[in-house]
Design a protein around this motif. Structure first.
Motif, PDB file in Angstrom:
ATOM      1  N   PRO A   1       0.814  -1.220   0.000  1.00 25.72           N
ATOM      2  CA  PRO A   1       0.000   0.000   0.000  1.00 25.72           C
ATOM      3  C   PRO A   1       0.848   1.271   0.000  1.00 25.72           C
ATOM      4  O   PRO A   1       2.004   1.249   0.422  1.00 25.72           O
ATOM      5  N   ALA A   2       0.260   2.355  -0.457  1.00 29.81           N
ATOM      6  CA  ALA A   2       0.954   3.653  -0.418  1.00 29.81           C
ATOM      7  C   ALA A   2       1.332   3.965   1.034  1.00 29.81           C
ATOM      8  O   ALA A   2       0.585   3.615   1.950  1.00 29.81           O
ATOM      9  N   PRO A   3       2.475   4.594   1.269  1.00 29.87           N
ATOM     10  CA  PRO A   3       2.854   4.942   2.638  1.00 29.87           C
ATOM     11  C   PRO A   3       1.753   5.759   3.320  1.00 29.87           C
ATOM     12  O   PRO A   3       1.073   6.563   2.672  1.00 29.87           O
ATOM     13  N   ALA A   4       1.593   5.552   4.646  1.00 26.33           N
ATOM     14  CA  ALA A   4       0.516   6.232   5.402  1.00 26.33           C
ATOM     15  C   ALA A   4       0.613   7.748   5.246  1.00 26.33           C
ATOM     16  O   ALA A   4      -0.393   8.466   5.273  1.00 26.33           O
ATOM     17  N   LYS A   5       1.818   8.239   5.056  1.00 26.74           N
ATOM     18  CA  LYS A   5       2.035   9.690   4.946  1.00 26.74           C
ATOM     19  C   LYS A   5       1.260  10.260   3.744  1.00 26.74           C
ATOM     20  O   LYS A   5       0.907  11.453   3.746  1.00 26.74           O
ATOM     21  N   VAL A   6       1.008   9.447   2.739  1.00 31.93           N
ATOM     22  CA  VAL A   6       0.273   9.930   1.565  1.00 31.93           C
ATOM     23  C   VAL A   6      -1.150  10.293   1.979  1.00 31.93           C
ATOM     24  O   VAL A   6      -1.633  11.409   1.708  1.00 31.93           O
TER      25      VAL A   6
ATOM     26  N   TYR B   1       9.529  10.711 -15.071  1.00 30.17           N
ATOM     27  CA  TYR B   1       9.413  10.099 -13.747  1.00 30.17           C
ATOM     28  C   TYR B   1       7.941   9.920 -13.397  1.00 30.17           C
ATOM     29  O   TYR B   1       7.071  10.629 -13.928  1.00 30.17           O
ATOM     30  N   SER B   2       7.692   8.972 -12.499  1.00 33.57           N
ATOM     31  CA  SER B   2       6.307   8.702 -12.110  1.00 33.57           C
ATOM     32  C   SER B   2       6.249   8.262 -10.656  1.00 33.57           C
ATOM     33  O   SER B   2       7.198   7.648 -10.148  1.00 33.57           O
ATOM     34  N   TYR B   3       5.137   8.566 -10.010  1.00 33.10           N
ATOM     35  CA  TYR B   3       4.927   8.113  -8.630  1.00 33.10           C
ATOM     36  C   TYR B   3       4.057   6.853  -8.585  1.00 33.10           C
ATOM     37  O   TYR B   3       3.742   6.360  -7.502  1.00 33.10           O
ATOM     38  N   SER B   4       3.671   6.330  -9.760  1.00 34.03           N
ATOM     39  CA  SER B   4       2.762   5.175  -9.812  1.00 34.03           C
ATOM     40  C   SER B   4       3.293   4.000  -9.007  1.00 34.03           C
ATOM     41  O   SER B   4       2.567   3.395  -8.214  1.00 34.03           O
ATOM     42  N   LYS B   5       4.540   3.654  -9.223  1.00 35.69           N
ATOM     43  CA  LYS B   5       5.109   2.445  -8.613  1.00 35.69           C
ATOM     44  C   LYS B   5       5.809   2.774  -7.304  1.00 35.69           C
ATOM     45  O   LYS B   5       5.718   2.038  -6.333  1.00 35.69           O
ATOM     46  N   ILE B   6       6.527   3.898  -7.309  1.00 36.09           N
ATOM     47  CA  ILE B   6       7.336   4.280  -6.148  1.00 36.09           C
ATOM     48  C   ILE B   6       6.453   4.477  -4.918  1.00 36.09           C
ATOM     49  O   ILE B   6       6.794   4.059  -3.817  1.00 36.09           O
TER      50      ILE B   6
ATOM     51  N   VAL C   1       2.773  15.000  -3.710  1.00 36.36           N
ATOM     52  CA  VAL C   1       4.151  14.558  -3.978  1.00 36.36           C
ATOM     53  C   VAL C   1       5.156  15.647  -3.594  1.00 36.36           C
ATOM     54  O   VAL C   1       6.246  15.344  -3.113  1.00 36.36           O
ATOM     55  N   ALA C   2       4.746  16.909  -3.786  1.00 34.82           N
ATOM     56  CA  ALA C   2       5.657  18.012  -3.436  1.00 34.82           C
ATOM     57  C   ALA C   2       5.980  18.006  -1.949  1.00 34.82           C
ATOM     58  O   ALA C   2       7.086  18.354  -1.537  1.00 34.82           O
ATOM     59  N   ARG C   3       5.007  17.593  -1.125  1.00 32.23           N
ATOM     60  CA  ARG C   3       5.234  17.622   0.323  1.00 32.23           C
ATOM     61  C   ARG C   3       5.817  16.315   0.839  1.00 32.23           C
ATOM     62  O   ARG C   3       5.949  16.135   2.056  1.00 32.23           O
TER      63      ARG C   3
END
Ligand code: PLP
Length: 399
Positions: free
Chosen positions: A46-51, A241-246, A293-295
């Motif tokens: 799952p995406a990190p909780a911070k997201v 670049y992409s945040y899809s997988k990271i 993503v900026a934060r």
């Protein structure tokens, strides 16, 4: 009347999709726990909780007109400044907010760059194995894709074959490291050699040949390895670049193009990318996700599960006698079809409810791709079926 090339692309289902849908139908017949679906690259962590925390914070603190409103086409100031500052810190080079153009993920980043560079007669060089969607992305650009056959020993680059394929029309070489489907990372030596060839050929033909570095797996690296910052090796590099997988959020559609100042004609290239994006209806990347993503530029993927899966699958399959390509990054592993026929291998595996994608569509026949972003329990449950598959080929278990 419709445009035939698009009609064909629309009706032709990718083999990955077909397998994925087969897996869902088969689960209804034999039970979900008896289908071993290694077909698709949808993050399983799952995406990190911070997201989610940042989304909540943004909803509570940012005025909704701004939060959900249009941003400038290349992204809002906060997001571009934050990404540029992060890249400066990571790479030790100077990246300005004006070098960043936010997109709806890596796919539109790649298509914008391709369209921007598809001058008349343009040729795009694909290094096999390559992501199977690149030819589809290139389709509407009018450019021709030129494939360099794979180095099936080390999965680096076959430079002799590359040299033969670079012509006066070569506009770009697409680099994808960590690689989908091989999981291999190009070494610094490989990238240096690539840079030397492109510098020499660029001088010979009197125009820059760009590296377009497609980096959706940049931080998905194991064993202490790292992804090189390619512009420091070869300046004429454009990054997608992409945040899809990271960050495990492929459905949110957020990524960017970076055209560093060191890249030849960087301002013109950046403007052409913005224009190419506009021409296919890009207005702006999702405003709220730009801020998310900026934060969170310090966030890194949780590698534990992917790393454990890669080691389990590699170790177990190798022990059974399969030849596997050891992944160094991303979340895929390639296995060689014991008799060289990857289509038949995929079909034989499918009969045992193991779903694996033949790499023919990735320019690498003879191999199939296993996605390792799956549950560790599924891998364990799949091992008896893999043993049967190995036996069916008469493979000898390794000590
Ligand atoms: N490039 C590569 C190498 C990929 O593997 C993928 C997705 O699997 C993409 C691009 C597209 O990614 P995105 O979801 O960011 O559009």
């Amino acid at each position: 009347m419709v445009v035939e090339k698009f009609h064909q692309m629309g009706v032709a289902k990718s083999r990955i999709r077909v397998l994925f849908e087969y897996g869902m139908a088969q689960a209804k017949i034999v039970g979900k726990e008896n289908v071993f679906d290694f077909s698709i690259g949808n993050p399983s962590v799952p995406a990190p909780a911070k997201v989610a925390d940042t989304v909540r914070e943004l909803l509570e603190t940012v005025d909704p007109i701004t939060l959900h409103g249009y941003t400038p086409a290349g992204g809002c100031a906060e997001a571009r400044e934050s990404i540029a500052a992060d890249l400066c810190k990571r790479t030790g080079t100077k990246i300005r907010p004006e070098n960043i153009f936010f997109t709806c993920g890596a796919a539109p980043a790649m298509t914008s760059v391709m369209n921007a560079l598809a001058v008349d007669g343009a040729e795009f060089v694909l290094l096999a194995p390559y992501f199977s969607e690149y030819p589809a992305y290139a389709k509407s650009t009018g450019a021709t894709c030129v494939v360099v056959p794979p180095d099936t020993e080390n999965f680096q680059i076959r430079f002799d074959e590359l040299e033969k394929r670079i012509t006066k029309n070569t506009q770009m070489v697409i680099v994808n490291s960590p690689n989908n489907p091989s999981g291999v990372i190009y070494s610094v030596e490989t990238l240096q050699k690539l840079g030397e060839i492109l510098t020499r050929k660029g001088e010979e033909f009197g125009h820059p040949i760009y590296i377009v570095s497609d980096e959706p797996y940049r931080e998905l690296v194991y064993d202490g390895l790292d992804s090189a910052y390619i512009p420091a090796i070869y300046p004429n590099t454009i990054i997608c670049y992409s945040y899809s997988k990271i960050l495990s959020m492929p459905g949110e559609r957020i990524g960017y193009v970076c055209v560093p100042d060191c890249c030849a004609d960087s301002e013109a290239v950046y403007a052409a990318i913005a224009g190419a994006a506009r021409a296919v209806g890009h207005v702006c990347a999702p405003s709220m996700w730009q801020l998310v993503v900026a934060r969170n530029t310090e966030l890194r993927p949780d590698l534990k599960t992917y790393d454990a899966n890669r080691i389990t699958l590699y170790t177990e399959l190798t022990k059974m006698g399969f030849r596997c390509v050891k992944p160094q990054g991303a979340f895929y592993m390639m296995v060689e079809a014991p008799d060289g026929d990857s289509m038949a291998f995929s079909d034989r595996a499918k009969a045992l409810n193991i779903l694996t994608v033949p790499c023919d569509g990735f320019g690498c026949p003879g191999f199939t791709r296993f996605s390792t972003c799956v549950s560790p329990a599924m891998i364990q449950r799949s091992l008896p079926a893999f043993r049967k598959l190995a036996e069916s080929y008469g493979l000898k278990a390794q000590a």
